[in-house]
Design an enzyme around this catalytic site. Structure first.
Site, mmCIF file in Angstrom:
data_model
loop_
_atom_site.group_PDB
_atom_site.id
_atom_site.type_symbol
_atom_site.label_atom_id
_atom_site.label_comp_id
_atom_site.label_asym_id
_atom_site.label_seq_id
_atom_site.Cartn_x
_atom_site.Cartn_y
_atom_site.Cartn_z
ATOM 1 N N GLU A 52 46.762 45.556 32.097
ATOM 2 C CA GLU A 52 47.571 44.592 32.296
ATOM 3 C C GLU A 52 47.347 43.654 33.085
ATOM 4 O OE1 GLU A 52 51.475 43.285 35.114
ATOM 5 O OE2 GLU A 52 51.748 44.596 34.266
ATOM 6 N N HIS A 53 46.745 44.409 34.348
ATOM 7 C CA HIS A 53 46.196 43.643 35.069
ATOM 8 C C HIS A 53 44.383 43.197 35.111
ATOM 9 C CE1 HIS A 53 47.852 44.355 39.489
ATOM 10 N NE2 HIS A 53 48.869 45.239 38.896
#
Length: 419
Positions: A52-53
């Site tokens: 996600e990052h």
């Protein structure tokens, strides 16, 4: 309740759902992935959140600066979050800027480079995030309770992973997870706001989200076997000003039709300032600033729990009062007037929670991804309205009379907690 909901499935298995809200000038656009931390092996713990990052760190077409600056230049915002069963990436923009948002988010989801330097940068960021979480005992105690209930099962692990697992993850592992899991049949695209469904479909078709071989959408997560423990006590000794406690037991799974009755029980026990626990523990006795109950539901299991934050010297009294209230409701159920109030809280919370485009976009995503259907709001309200005191009594007797588990974070090196 809002405009019409439309659904289109592309040949590659990608689902697109929209809800028109003509009275607003914004659009919330989300891409949901049916993958979360419970899909990770122990060695990959935290990889969904790591990914996600990383997806915001640059694609073949855009740098990390481009991804954020292009949306922010029109006053929009982008973000994402990872849970145990799904991940969501979203943007909120003015209606006129929806084409930009679809293009940027589609690029982010399908074209991320996951470059080695970015992996190292985000590794450091995530380790700081984990450290920050460790400094928030009021959050930490909920994760400790999940560990008490689910043990070594993925539902008992941290979404973020641990310092050890994040430090050990390699770029090849993250990239492999990305390529295996982030495929169109596992994607659900949702949008709500001032929009036209056919236009949203056309915009998505112009992105790589529409690429890929013919496929059918992935079905909702199939229930597995989750070994749930009861009667567990986990204490994390920390030099904190407050004691943070969560006491609870296994609950019901997401598809369980009793979820509406459980919602009423939750509202009445600890869902607001008029709830039994709040009135007894805070208002009458002043023992805690924050006390509430909550539920979590997964594909195959769930939990019902009570949280309280109090002075360490008051923890035994707070736990005794909580146990007594849970036992009372388990034995007696709730009177008609309380059940009516619990129903009203549920209905009001549902409707008021749909006042913005982001919450409507979220409802579309969760309905399709988690339930495989989207119940109309009026039907949901009718289901809540249909909850009877008899149903409340039955579900309370089943859930609240179980052996409880307990999680505690606070200065309790020598304290003996019994359950």
């Amino acid at each position: 309740m809002g405009g019409a909901v439309h659904r289109t499935v592309l040949p590659n298995g990608l689902r697109i759902l929209t809800e028109s809200v003509p009275a607003v000038r914004s659009v919330s656009f989300g891409i949901w992935v049916g993958v979360g931390s419970r899909d990770e092996s122990p060695a990959l713990s935290g990889v969904s959140h790591f990914l996600e990052h990383l997806l915001f760190k640059g694609t073949r077409r855009r740098s990390a600066m481009d991804l954020s600056a292009q949306i922010e230049a029109v006053g929009g915002e982008t973000n994402a979050f990872t849970t145990k069963e799904y991940t969501c990436y979203y943007a909120r923009v003015l209606d006129a800027d929806l084409p930009l948002a679809v293009d940027v988010m589609g690029d982010l989801m399908t074209g991320s480079v996951l470059a080695d330097p970015d992996v190292e940068t985000e590794r450091a960021v995530i380790l700081e995030e984990i450290a920050m979480h460790d400094d928030e005992p009021g959050d930490e105690v909920h994760d400790l309770f999940a560990e008490a209930l689910y043990g070594g099962h993925p539902l008992g692990r941290l979404v973020s992973g641990t310092e050890d697992t994040i430090s050990a993850l390699r770029r090849t592992q993250i990239h492999g997870f990305y390529r295996r899991r982030y495929t169109p049949p596992h994607f659900v695209v949702t949008a709500a706001g001032h929009l036209d469904h056919d236009t949203v479909v056309r915009l998505v078709q112009e992105t790589p989200l529409a690429d890929g071989p013919p496929a059918v959408p992935a079905p909702p997560r199939r229930p597995g076997r989750v070994p749930v423990r009861t009667g567990q006590v986990l204490v994390r000794d920390k030099d904190t000003e407050q004691a943070h406690v969560v006491i609870g037991a296994p609950g019901i799974s997401r598809p369980d039709e009793r979820r509406f009755a459980v919602g009423v029980v939750n509202n009445c026990l600890g869902g607001g300032m008029s709830s039994r626990l709040f009135q007894e523990i805070r208002e009458r006795r002043g023992l805690a600033y924050s006390v509430y109950s909550y539920t979590s539901q997964y594909a195959d299991t769930g939990l019902f729990a009570v949280y309280a934050g109090c002075a360490p010297g008051k923890v035994d009294e707070v736990l005794d009062l909580t146990r007594a209230e849970l036992a009372r409701v388990a034995a007696d159920g709730l009177p008609h007037d309380e059940v009516a109030r619990g129903r009203g809280m549920g209905k009001g919370g549902l409707v008021l929670g749909l006042e913005d485009t982001g919450s409507r976009m979220t409802r579309l995503g969760k309905g399709e991804l988690l339930y495989g259907e989207l119940l109309p709001v009026d039907e949901l309200l009718a289901r809540i309205d249909a909850v009877t005191p008899e149903q409340v009594r039955a579900v309370a007797a089943e859930l609240l009379a179980q052996p409880m588990s307990l999680a505690v974070v606070g200065p309790f090196a020598d304290h003996d907690f019994t359950i």
